[in-house]
Design an enzyme around this catalytic site. Structure first.
Site, PDB file in Angstrom:
ATOM      1  CB  SER A   9      -0.937   1.536   0.928  1.00 32.83           C
ATOM      2  OG  SER A   9      -1.700   1.648  -0.016  1.00 32.83           O
ATOM      3  CB  VAL A 145      -7.766  -0.467  -3.391  1.00 30.99           C
ATOM      4  CG1 VAL A 145      -6.424  -1.038  -3.837  1.00 30.99           C
ATOM      5  CG2 VAL A 145      -8.546   0.039  -4.604  1.00 30.99           C
ATOM      6  CD  GLU A 146      -4.091  -0.400   1.020  1.00 28.57           C
ATOM      7  OE1 GLU A 146      -3.641  -1.356   1.677  1.00 28.57           O
ATOM      8  OE2 GLU A 146      -3.432   0.206   0.162  1.00 28.57           O
ATOM      9  CB  THR A 147      -8.835  -4.224   3.990  1.00 29.94           C
ATOM     10  OG1 THR A 147      -9.708  -3.113   4.281  1.00 29.94           O
ATOM     11  CG2 THR A 147      -7.415  -3.911   4.419  1.00 29.94           C
TER      12      THR A 147
END
Length: 361
Positions: A9, A145-147
């Site tokens: 997400s 991409v997330e973190t």
């Protein structure tokens, strides 16, 4: 986690406001988040809120938890005044721009960090592919991409974020009731998990939406899909890359990832028979066979033509320029279960491929 955003997400929500996306994991960071340091502090505690205490009693009864503990935990949560507005759609539309979106995500910093992460965890990534069928570049793309490989995991107390969005979700949101119910279910899942550990529920930090760790899993996704991939007896999505890698791969397999299937194919149009409204109607959900796709004027290249699965026409707008298009498979759709956005899925694919290319140099 991811349906995660129907966990599923969010670095991308405010930073890339033109995209107007919130992940399936609800994860990627935003302008309301910081890299590291002191947790963002809330204001008014929820102990005096009747609705919060009624919810606490209800959760305790349904989950067979200690009512005093649940009341004390929710009561100690604090309102984050700036978080509700981050859930609201943009007030003015800005044209989506895939090129700009990509440039903010697929950059030299992430590529270099991704190559280091891959080298450091090559054996674990290979084991995850063998067990779950998910290639290393997909897992590496997601975490990047997330973190940014754990560099930006959020500085909001998870209990504060989930309580704020459970009891003070903005009612002007077009789907306020549905989103409020979603965050209440995530708060319940968080409480249920924390009650079985020795960890202080006031300690975990995450995104403003309550997503946690390197992969930005929501609490329900941790409960359903996270795995102890190194077998040390606990699941750690903050500090343990093995658990992170295994959990992301587990998540993808649970949502239908097909081993060996490409995620996208190039596509061009036969203008003489192009039926764009028909091709665009299913949005990103694979619906067309290769033959029906071609019959509607979307022509696949030679390698994709015998593809036996279903396809979707994926449109990527480029601001004032002409859109870009690809044919998306079931695996492309699975990536969007992590974050319900074709732009997000493409950024994961392209970052992963760039890191893979860097590994070969």
């Amino acid at each position: 986690m991811r349906r995660p955003f129907p966990m599923a997400s969010v670095l991308l929500a405010a930073l890339l406001a033109s995209s107007a996306f919130l992940p399936a994991t609800a994860g990627a960071q935003t302008n309301g988040e910081r890299r590291a340091g002191t947790a963002v502090r809330g204001t008014v505690p929820y102990a005096t809120r009747d609705d919060a205490m009624r919810f606490a009693d209800d959760v305790a009864a349904r989950r067979n938890l200690d009512p005093a503990w649940v009341r004390a935990t929710i009561g100690a949560a604090r309102l984050l005044p700036n978080v509700p507005r981050l859930m609201l759609p943009p007030t003015s539309g800005t044209a989506k721009n895939w090129a700009a979106y990509r440039n903010r995500i697929v950059d030299p910093v992430r590529i270099a960090a991704g190559a280091r992460f891959w080298r450091d965890n090559a054996a674990t990534l290979a084991r995850a592919e063998a067990e779950y069928g998910v290639p290393p570049e997909i897992v590496v793309g997601i975490i990047g991409v997330e973190t940014l490989y754990g560099r930006i995991m959020g500085n909001f107390r998870v209990i504060d974020a989930l309580a704020t969005l459970s009891f003070d979700f903005p009612q002007s949101h077009p789907r306020a009731a549905q989103r409020e119910a979603f965050f209440r279910s995530e708060l319940e899942s968080f409480l249920s998990t924390e009650s079985r550990t020795a960890e202080d529920p006031m300690v975990p930090l995450g995104s403003y939406a309550g997503a946690m760790g390197m992969p930005q899993f929501m609490p329900s996704s941790i409960a359903k899909y996270a795995v102890d991939f190194d077998g040390d007896g606990r699941i750690d999505l903050v500090n343990n890359p093995a658990d992170v890698i295994g959990s992301v791969a587990s998540y993808f397999k649970a949502f239908g990832w097909q081993r060996g299937m490409p995620s996208i194919f190039p596509v061009r149009f036969d203008t003489a028979r192009l039926q764009m409204p028909i091709l665009m109607a299913p949005d990103i959900k694979p619906t067309f066979s290769a033959d029906s796709f071609t019959a509607a004027g979307a022509v696949l290249d030679g390698n994709a033509q015998p593809f036996p699965g279903l396809l979707a026409l994926i449109e990527l707008q480029n601001g004032a320029e002409s859109p870009s298009y690809v044919a998306g498979t079931q695996n492309f759709y699975v990536i969007t279960r992590y974050n319900w956005s074709s732009y997000y899925a493409m950024s994961v694919l392209e970052l992963g491929n760039e890191v893979k290319a860097a590994m070969a140099q």
